[in-house]
Design a protein around this motif. Structure first.
Motif, PDB file in Angstrom:
ATOM      1  N   GLN A   1       0.849  -1.186   0.000  1.00  0.00           N
ATOM      2  CA  GLN A   1       0.000   0.000   0.000  1.00  0.00           C
ATOM      3  C   GLN A   1       0.893   1.247   0.000  1.00  0.00           C
ATOM      4  OE1 GLN A   1      -2.422   0.672   3.493  1.00  0.00           O
ATOM      5  NE2 GLN A   1      -4.141   1.380   2.250  1.00  0.00           N
ATOM      6  N   GLY A   2       0.458   2.265  -0.752  1.00  0.00           N
ATOM      7  CA  GLY A   2       1.206   3.516  -0.803  1.00  0.00           C
ATOM      8  C   GLY A   2       0.250   4.703  -0.761  1.00  0.00           C
ATOM      9  N   MET A   3       0.825   5.953  -0.535  1.00  0.00           N
ATOM     10  CA  MET A   3      -0.032   7.136  -0.456  1.00  0.00           C
ATOM     11  C   MET A   3       0.734   8.366  -0.932  1.00  0.00           C
ATOM     12  SD  MET A   3      -0.227   7.693   3.666  1.00  0.00           S
ATOM     13  CE  MET A   3       1.263   7.808   4.671  1.00  0.00           C
ATOM     14  N   LEU A   4      -0.058   9.352  -1.288  1.00  0.00           N
ATOM     15  CA  LEU A   4       0.473  10.626  -1.795  1.00  0.00           C
ATOM     16  C   LEU A   4      -0.392  11.771  -1.294  1.00  0.00           C
ATOM     17  CD1 LEU A   4       1.174   9.870  -5.583  1.00  0.00           C
ATOM     18  CD2 LEU A   4       2.918  10.240  -3.803  1.00  0.00           C
ATOM     19  N   GLY A   5       0.222  12.944  -1.240  1.00  0.00           N
ATOM     20  CA  GLY A   5      -0.529  14.169  -0.998  1.00  0.00           C
ATOM     21  C   GLY A   5      -0.288  15.117  -2.151  1.00  0.00           C
ATOM     22  N   LEU A   6      -1.349  15.536  -2.854  1.00  0.00           N
ATOM     23  CA  LEU A   6      -1.237  16.410  -4.024  1.00  0.00           C
ATOM     24  C   LEU A   6      -1.732  17.801  -3.660  1.00  0.00           C
ATOM     25  CD1 LEU A   6      -2.644  14.070  -6.845  1.00  0.00           C
ATOM     26  CD2 LEU A   6      -0.247  14.419  -6.178  1.00  0.00           C
TER      27      LEU A   6
ATOM     28  N   SER B   1     -14.919  17.696  -6.945  1.00  0.00           N
ATOM     29  CA  SER B   1     -15.016  17.512  -5.493  1.00  0.00           C
ATOM     30  C   SER B   1     -15.471  16.110  -5.096  1.00  0.00           C
ATOM     31  CB  SER B   1     -15.987  18.537  -4.916  1.00  0.00           C
ATOM     32  OG  SER B   1     -17.277  18.398  -5.513  1.00  0.00           O
ATOM     33  N   HIS B   2     -15.533  15.195  -6.050  1.00  0.00           N
ATOM     34  CA  HIS B   2     -16.015  13.847  -5.758  1.00  0.00           C
ATOM     35  C   HIS B   2     -14.861  12.902  -5.446  1.00  0.00           C
ATOM     36  CE1 HIS B   2     -19.385  15.586  -8.101  1.00  0.00           C
ATOM     37  NE2 HIS B   2     -20.139  14.844  -7.283  1.00  0.00           N
ATOM     38  N   ILE B   3     -15.119  11.943  -4.584  1.00  0.00           N
ATOM     39  CA  ILE B   3     -14.151  10.892  -4.259  1.00  0.00           C
ATOM     40  C   ILE B   3     -14.128   9.878  -5.391  1.00  0.00           C
ATOM     41  CG2 ILE B   3     -13.567   9.037  -2.662  1.00  0.00           C
ATOM     42  CD1 ILE B   3     -14.934  10.679  -0.455  1.00  0.00           C
ATOM     43  N   HIS B   4     -12.952   9.522  -5.863  1.00  0.00           N
ATOM     44  CA  HIS B   4     -12.807   8.575  -6.973  1.00  0.00           C
ATOM     45  C   HIS B   4     -12.176   7.278  -6.468  1.00  0.00           C
ATOM     46  CE1 HIS B   4     -13.853  11.180 -10.434  1.00  0.00           C
ATOM     47  NE2 HIS B   4     -13.460  12.160  -9.608  1.00  0.00           N
ATOM     48  N   LEU B   5     -12.886   6.165  -6.647  1.00  0.00           N
ATOM     49  CA  LEU B   5     -12.374   4.829  -6.300  1.00  0.00           C
ATOM     50  C   LEU B   5     -12.349   4.003  -7.572  1.00  0.00           C
ATOM     51  CD1 LEU B   5     -11.525   2.637  -4.214  1.00  0.00           C
ATOM     52  CD2 LEU B   5     -13.971   2.107  -3.971  1.00  0.00           C
ATOM     53  N   GLY B   6     -11.195   3.511  -7.956  1.00  0.00           N
ATOM     54  CA  GLY B   6     -11.127   2.777  -9.205  1.00  0.00           C
ATOM     55  C   GLY B   6      -9.878   1.938  -9.323  1.00  0.00           C
ATOM     56  N   THR B   7      -9.786   1.239 -10.463  1.00  0.00           N
ATOM     57  CA  THR B   7      -8.654   0.367 -10.766  1.00  0.00           C
ATOM     58  C   THR B   7      -7.854   0.994 -11.891  1.00  0.00           C
ATOM     59  OG1 THR B   7      -9.891  -1.602 -10.114  1.00  0.00           O
ATOM     60  CG2 THR B   7      -7.945  -1.946 -11.474  1.00  0.00           C
ATOM     61  N   VAL B   8      -6.559   1.088 -11.693  1.00  0.00           N
ATOM     62  CA  VAL B   8      -5.674   1.731 -12.671  1.00  0.00           C
ATOM     63  C   VAL B   8      -4.595   0.723 -13.068  1.00  0.00           C
ATOM     64  CG1 VAL B   8      -4.190   3.701 -13.163  1.00  0.00           C
ATOM     65  CG2 VAL B   8      -6.063   3.918 -11.495  1.00  0.00           C
ATOM     66  N   THR B   9      -4.417   0.548 -14.382  1.00  0.00           N
ATOM     67  CA  THR B   9      -3.386  -0.349 -14.885  1.00  0.00           C
ATOM     68  C   THR B   9      -2.332   0.465 -15.613  1.00  0.00           C
ATOM     69  OG1 THR B   9      -4.962  -2.161 -15.127  1.00  0.00           O
ATOM     70  CG2 THR B   9      -2.908  -2.340 -16.348  1.00  0.00           C
ATOM     71  N   THR B  10      -1.104   0.305 -15.184  1.00  0.00           N
ATOM     72  CA  THR B  10       0.023   0.986 -15.826  1.00  0.00           C
ATOM     73  C   THR B  10       1.026  -0.046 -16.287  1.00  0.00           C
ATOM     74  OG1 THR B  10       1.333   1.198 -13.801  1.00  0.00           O
ATOM     75  CG2 THR B  10      -0.348   2.890 -14.193  1.00  0.00           C
ATOM     76  N   GLU B  11       2.138   0.479 -16.850  1.00  0.00           N
ATOM     77  CA  GLU B  11       3.175  -0.445 -17.285  1.00  0.00           C
ATOM     78  C   GLU B  11       3.836  -1.142 -16.110  1.00  0.00           C
ATOM     79  OE1 GLU B  11       5.974   1.585 -19.687  1.00  0.00           O
ATOM     80  OE2 GLU B  11       4.600   1.847 -21.409  1.00  0.00           O
ATOM     81  N   ILE B  12       3.802  -0.514 -14.943  1.00  0.00           N
ATOM     82  CA  ILE B  12       4.465  -1.087 -13.764  1.00  0.00           C
ATOM     83  C   ILE B  12       3.601  -2.151 -13.100  1.00  0.00           C
ATOM     84  CG2 ILE B  12       5.382  -0.549 -11.474  1.00  0.00           C
ATOM     85  CD1 ILE B  12       6.213   2.164 -12.536  1.00  0.00           C
ATOM     86  N   THR B  13       2.345  -1.820 -12.853  1.00  0.00           N
ATOM     87  CA  THR B  13       1.461  -2.771 -12.169  1.00  0.00           C
ATOM     88  C   THR B  13       0.018  -2.287 -12.309  1.00  0.00           C
ATOM     89  OG1 THR B  13       1.054  -3.944 -10.090  1.00  0.00           O
ATOM     90  CG2 THR B  13       1.602  -1.605  -9.937  1.00  0.00           C
ATOM     91  N   THR B  14      -0.866  -2.937 -11.591  1.00  0.00           N
ATOM     92  CA  THR B  14      -2.281  -2.555 -11.530  1.00  0.00           C
ATOM     93  C   THR B  14      -2.581  -2.124 -10.101  1.00  0.00           C
ATOM     94  OG1 THR B  14      -2.934  -4.064 -13.302  1.00  0.00           O
ATOM     95  CG2 THR B  14      -4.662  -3.354 -11.782  1.00  0.00           C
ATOM     96  N   TYR B  15      -3.276  -0.965  -9.971  1.00  0.00           N
ATOM     97  CA  TYR B  15      -3.567  -0.416  -8.660  1.00  0.00           C
ATOM     98  C   TYR B  15      -5.069  -0.448  -8.411  1.00  0.00           C
ATOM     99  CZ  TYR B  15       1.087   1.667  -9.336  1.00  0.00           C
ATOM    100  OH  TYR B  15       2.407   1.863  -9.587  1.00  0.00           O
TER     101      TYR B  15
ATOM    102  N   ALA C   1      -3.428   3.965  -2.400  1.00  0.00           N
ATOM    103  CA  ALA C   1      -3.556   2.904  -3.424  1.00  0.00           C
ATOM    104  C   ALA C   1      -2.921   1.597  -2.944  1.00  0.00           C
ATOM    105  CB  ALA C   1      -2.904   3.355  -4.727  1.00  0.00           C
ATOM    106  N   TYR C   2      -3.464   0.516  -3.458  1.00  0.00           N
ATOM    107  CA  TYR C   2      -2.907  -0.824  -3.236  1.00  0.00           C
ATOM    108  C   TYR C   2      -2.277  -1.312  -4.541  1.00  0.00           C
ATOM    109  CZ  TYR C   2      -4.950  -1.922   1.357  1.00  0.00           C
ATOM    110  OH  TYR C   2      -5.250  -1.949   2.674  1.00  0.00           O
ATOM    111  N   ASP C   3      -1.166  -2.032  -4.415  1.00  0.00           N
ATOM    112  CA  ASP C   3      -0.617  -2.764  -5.561  1.00  0.00           C
ATOM    113  C   ASP C   3      -1.447  -4.042  -5.715  1.00  0.00           C
ATOM    114  OD1 ASP C   3       0.762  -4.202  -7.433  1.00  0.00           O
ATOM    115  OD2 ASP C   3       2.750  -3.769  -6.609  1.00  0.00           O
TER     116      ASP C   3
END
Length: 481
Positions: free
Chosen positions: A92-97, A131-145, A166-168
């Motif tokens: 699991q990882g996190m960011l602040g934007l 202003s909405h919360i977004h929950l979804g699945t993201v696939t990149t070249e590195i992995t799927t989150y 996000a979760y790996d």
């Protein structure tokens, strides 16, 4: 070689079938387990993300900035405090934007570095535009989150910020897949054990069949004495017993057939020899010799015809339609038999006892058997002597109800050593001569009695006469009314 191939083929089919069943069962169980675990994984990740979002919301509404001890006025401070209080789990990882840029990142101990994946950052930045919360699945070249983006907007701070967690998904799924791999390995081990156990069971199961094959190969036309060893008390043991009984019947039948051929050959050889001898020695120029030879030949041919007819009768006795039972009034039938017997010769014919009952039997065959006994009584008794006929219903020593027929005479009787022989094919007692008949009469009587489920026997004393009995059990074949 063919037997061995068939045996291996049976084993292979049984083993393949059992492995297919076990494999299909394991496949279904594995697929169901995989689907359940994958569903539980998705629910666990989404539940963890949802709880984090709820905690972040509580912090936003009630939290206090630890530096000012007042409510948060800047989104960056709120993000910093929230990320300090959030301990990411493994994978699991996190960011602040803040204003589209990465402002805060997870501690260095966190393995999943979201800031190192440009494609994920682009998705996160695009997701915080409202202003909405977004929950979804993201696939990149590195992995799927599996990720959630929570926009942060405070009234006192015009900057737009967002909290990203996000979760790996691939890493989490790999842990789940390890369980499936273990299950698969165990499944292959189970199939190997099942194959070994099946091989032993199939070998044990096919052992009676192999013994049957071996015994069948050892049986020949000249040796039918081989039998299969009976072991255990299961269905194969019952099958073995049944096959041994069949072999017993087959051996008895072949012995009987050989004996019949020997007896028939012996009985036919004599009239053929007599006819051939007289024809060879006949003087064609002597009318008296020609007439005498013709009479002898016709007499022998008549005996041969009688023998053939009796043999045909005995052959039919093995058929299921040999007798045609029907309800019969046995008293009236006895009267008819007496009327026919009177034409056999000058004897004092009488009825000893008459049973007035209706019984299911074949009256034609019973008449034939009784007349045969009457003819025998005629042969071995003197003119004018008594011959008695009768029938009655009684109970034997075993409590069974039977219909008994009999023919008695005051003739020469039967020697004790001849009693068993006279019921055999071509069996004759010492009082009989070859010209008396085919030697099959009493054997035919026995066949008729047996076809009715009964038996024939004799009570005789030398010099005082004989009484022949036919017993027909009513509890098996007949029905008394």
């Amino acid at each position: 070689m063919m037997t061995t191939k068939r045996s291996w083929s049976i084993r292979a089919r049984v083993l393949t079938g059992m492995l297919l069943v076990v494999g299909l069962a394991l496949l279904c169980a594995g697929a169901a387990s995989f689907a359940v675990q994958r569903h539980e994984l998705n629910e666990r990740i989404d539940d963890s993300l949802s709880r984090t979002v709820q905690e972040f919301g509580v912090l936003t509404e009630t939290g206090v900035d630890p530096r000012t001890l007042k409510r948060f006025e800047k989104a960056e401070d709120l993000l910093y405090t929230a990320m300090q209080r959030t301990l990411p789990s493994r994978h699991q990882g996190m960011l602040g934007l803040a204003d589209g840029d990465v402002r805060w990142t997870a501690p260095e101990v966190v393995e999943l570095r979201l800031e190192d994946d440009p494609e994920f950052l682009q998705w996160a930045q695009q997701s915080k535009t409202d202003s909405h919360i977004h929950l979804g699945t993201v696939t990149t070249e590195i992995t799927t989150y599996r990720a959630v983006v929570v926009p942060v907007q405070l009234p006192e701070d015009p900057k737009s910020s967002a909290f990203v967690l996000a979760y790996d998904y691939h890493a989490e799924a790999r842990a789940n897949d390890r369980n499936i791999s273990i299950f698969t390995a165990v499944g292959f081990l189970v199939m190997a054990l099942a194959a070994g156990a099946s091989w032993l069971v199939v070998n044990r199961t096919l052992e009676p069949i192999r013994r049957l094959q071996t015994t069948a190969h050892q049986i020949s036309e000249s040796d039918l004495s081989r039998r299969i060893e009976v072991t255990g008390n299961d269905e194969f043991a019952e099958l073995t017993v049944t096959i041994n009984e069949m072999l017993d019947r087959l051996e008895d039948s072949l012995k009987s057939q050989r004996q019949l051929l020997d007896d028939v050959g012996h009985e036919l050889r004599t009239p053929v020899t007599i006819v051939s001898g007289h024809l060879e020695l006949m003087d064609e120029n002597d009318p008296e010799d020609v007439t005498q030879s013709k009479d002898i030949a016709l007499d022998e041919m008549s005996r041969m015809s009688l023998l053939i007819n009796d043999l045909v009768m005995l052959a039919k006795s093995n058929r299921t339609d040999f007798i045609q039972p029907a309800p019969t009034e046995v008293g009236a039938l006895l009267d008819e038999i007496l009327d026919k017997a009177r034409g056999l010769g000058d004897r004092h014919w009488r009825i000893d006892y008459r049973c007035e009952s209706t019984v299911t039997l074949d009256q034609t065959r019973i008449t034939q058997a009784m007349l045969q006994l009457c003819a025998n009584a005629m042969k071995f008794s003197s003119a004018g002597t008594r011959i008695g006929l009768g029938n009655e219903i009684l109970r034997d020593g075993h409590g069974e109800t039977l219909l008994r027929w009999w023919v008695s005479d005051n003739g020469v009787g039967i020697q004790p050593e001849d009693i068993e022989r006279i019921f055999e094919r071509f069996g004759r007692g010492k009082n009989s001569v070859r010209s008396d008949g085919s030697g099959l009469g009493l054997n035919i009587v026995s066949a008729i009695a047996t076809a009715h489920g009964g038996s024939v026997w004799v009570d005789a004393e030398p010099g005082k006469g004989s009484t022949f009995y036919i017993d027909i059990p009513l509890t098996k074949r007949g029905t008394e009314v």
